[in-house]
Design a protein around this motif. Structure first.
Motif, short mmCIF file in Angstrom:
data_model
loop_
_atom_site.label_atom_id
_atom_site.label_comp_id
_atom_site.label_asym_id
_atom_site.label_seq_id
_atom_site.Cartn_x
_atom_site.Cartn_y
_atom_site.Cartn_z
N LEU A 157 0.58 -1.13 0.08
CA LEU A 157 0.07 0.07 -0.06
C LEU A 157 0.79 1.21 0.12
O LEU A 157 0.32 2.41 0.15
CB LEU A 157 -0.74 0.03 1.26
CG LEU A 157 -1.88 -1.10 1.07
CD1 LEU A 157 -2.95 -1.07 2.32
CD2 LEU A 157 -2.70 -1.42 -0.11
N SER A 158 2.15 1.13 0.00
CA SER A 158 2.85 2.24 -0.16
C SER A 158 2.65 3.19 -1.46
O SER A 158 2.83 4.34 -1.68
CB SER A 158 4.37 1.98 -0.20
OG SER A 158 4.90 1.19 -1.29
N HIS A 159 2.19 2.40 -2.49
CA HIS A 159 1.46 2.88 -3.62
C HIS A 159 0.75 3.94 -3.57
O HIS A 159 0.43 5.02 -4.42
CB HIS A 159 1.21 2.05 -4.74
CG HIS A 159 0.01 1.47 -4.71
ND1 HIS A 159 -0.44 0.44 -3.72
CD2 HIS A 159 -1.32 2.00 -5.19
CE1 HIS A 159 -1.81 0.20 -3.85
NE2 HIS A 159 -2.24 1.24 -4.69
N GLY A 169 -4.08 8.65 -0.11
CA GLY A 169 -2.53 8.63 -0.04
C GLY A 169 -2.16 9.74 0.96
O GLY A 169 -2.76 10.87 0.96
N GLN A 170 -0.82 9.66 1.63
CA GLN A 170 -0.16 10.61 2.29
C GLN A 170 1.27 10.26 2.42
O GLN A 170 1.62 8.89 2.47
CB GLN A 170 -0.75 10.62 3.56
CG GLN A 170 -0.87 9.36 4.57
CD GLN A 170 -1.70 9.92 5.77
OE1 GLN A 170 -2.42 9.02 6.15
NE2 GLN A 170 -1.50 10.93 6.37
N ARG A 214 -3.54 5.73 12.31
CA ARG A 214 -4.08 5.08 11.21
C ARG A 214 -3.48 3.49 11.01
O ARG A 214 -2.15 3.53 11.13
CB ARG A 214 -3.68 5.70 9.76
CG ARG A 214 -4.26 5.22 8.60
CD ARG A 214 -3.93 6.01 7.32
NE ARG A 214 -4.37 5.40 6.06
CZ ARG A 214 -4.20 5.94 4.71
NH1 ARG A 214 -3.55 6.93 4.76
NH2 ARG A 214 -4.84 5.47 3.81
N TRP A 215 -4.17 2.57 10.41
CA TRP A 215 -3.42 1.18 10.43
C TRP A 215 -3.94 0.61 9.04
O TRP A 215 -4.96 1.07 8.47
CB TRP A 215 -4.00 0.40 11.39
CG TRP A 215 -5.45 0.19 11.52
CD1 TRP A 215 -6.48 -0.85 10.88
CD2 TRP A 215 -6.78 0.80 12.34
NE1 TRP A 215 -7.72 -0.75 11.04
CE2 TRP A 215 -7.87 0.11 11.80
CE3 TRP A 215 -6.21 2.03 13.14
CZ2 TRP A 215 -9.13 0.85 12.73
CZ3 TRP A 215 -7.43 2.32 13.62
CH2 TRP A 215 -8.75 1.74 13.36
N GLN A 216 -3.20 -0.12 8.56
CA GLN A 216 -3.15 -0.90 7.19
C GLN A 216 -2.89 -2.39 7.49
O GLN A 216 -1.56 -2.52 7.91
CB GLN A 216 -2.62 -0.46 6.25
CG GLN A 216 -2.89 1.08 6.07
CD GLN A 216 -2.03 1.60 4.72
OE1 GLN A 216 -1.13 1.23 4.76
NE2 GLN A 216 -2.70 2.58 4.05
#
Length: 343
Positions: A157-159, A169-170, A214-216
């Protein structure tokens, strides 16, 4: 073959299949789906056994389908019921391949492979899609790319920082380390981003100002699904990766079904446990998610074209690619195991 055989794959959303036949190529196999009068499902190979005209072009007669070319009538069990010359006796050995099919978690699942191995208990558990206290909706894209490229995308998810600058995105995503691990046939990638300004989508979802955590948490589930536990919570809630039920939490649901080696079906959605009675918000989330994933489709299709145009070059894996690399390793191992069993 780049996909795992003898597995359950998503064939369609529940709302896509009705009385009229739906034609869809799944894992290289042409399939026709429709509902019988009692709403149960039929899935069979989309080819008349006579002259191979697609049966999806045929004429529905009750729960049966008649080939539009010469009139061979096929029952919902795939067995011939009436010959092209109506005076001819029915040859019951004339059959069309049928597939095990199950409706679960708002999706229609089809088993591609040896039907004797089709255990519904092995269907991936998309529990947020069908659990009380959650709501779920989504959509579909056909993508002109290898399904594994989409899995790479979802497990890294870095993209989001650059592909989805205006929504989710951030820069902090790129500055936060990930932890990747394999548990059996599943792959997990976790990222915890503390004390930040929420991006636009999550600021709206939380409905209040202030700093958030925030979490992923990305989870690859064989043969080709990714569930992503995402959300934000006010810093003062003191949430952790192990406990983050406060705030705005959801699951991004992603089911990839190969069509061919370089095209895929992408079934996507969002399940959430907040504001579940707000149907207008659900519709807006779906529209926003469709726009976000359309950006992914543009990138993935361009990536596939570049791969095809550069056959001497290979994909490289950096630290951020751990999830996709490990997921591909699981897929390759399961393909090898299935091939060994078939020897």
């Amino acid at each position: 073959m780049t996909w795992v055989p003898n597995q359950w794959y998503v064939a369609a959303w529940d709302c896509e299949v009705d009385r009229a036949p739906l034609a869809r190529t799944l894992c290289g196999e042409p399939v026709m789906l429709y509902r019988k009068l009692d709403r149960s499902l039929v899935a069979m190979r989309d080819a008349c056994p006579h002259r191979l005209l697609p049966l999806s072009m045929g004429i529905k007669e009750g729960d049966d389908i008649r080939c539009r070319y010469h009139g061979l009538l096929i029952g919902s069990d795939g067995v011939a019921k009436e010959m092209p010359m109506r005076g001819d006796p029915v040859n019951a050995s004339i059959c069309v391949q049928t597939y095990p099919v199950v409706e679960r978690h708002r999706f229609i699942w089809i088993f591609i492979g040896d039907a004797a191995q089709a255990d519904p208990d092995n269907i991936p558990d998309f529990w947020p899609c069908s659990t009380p206290g959650w709501t779920f909706d989504g959509g579909y894209y056909r993508i002109a790319c290898d399904y594994r490229l989409a899995i790479d995308n979802l497990m890294d998810l870095s993209h989001e920082t650059y592909t989805h600058q205006g929504s989710i995105g951030q820069l902090e995503i790129m500055d936060t380390p990930i932890e990747a691990r394999v548990e059996g046939d599943r792959v997990f990638v976790e990222r915890w981003i503390p004390d930040i300004d929420a991006p636009p989508f999550w600021r709206m979802a939380l409905g209040k100002p202030g700093q958030v955590d925030r979490w992923q948490v990305c989870q690859f589930i064989p043969p080709s699904s990714v569930l992503i536990d995402v959300g934000v919570a006010p810093v003062e809630a003191k949430m952790t990766l192990a406990n983050h039920d406060n705030g705005a939490r959801g699951f991004v649901i992603d089911a990839l079904t190969p069509e061919t080696e370089t095209t895929s079906h992408y079934f996507w959605g969002m399940a959430r446990s907040f504001d579940i009675e707000d149907t207008g918000f659900t519709a807006r989330v779906r529209a926003q998610q469709a726009a976000v994933f359309a950006e992914d489709v543009e990138v993935l299709e361009a990536q596939q074209r570049s791969i095809d145009a550069n056959p001497s070059l290979r994909l490289r894996g950096y630290n951020i690619d751990q999830g996709g690399v490990k997921a591909r390793a699981v897929i390759a191992r399961l393909i090898r195991a299935a091939n060994d069993e078939g020897l």
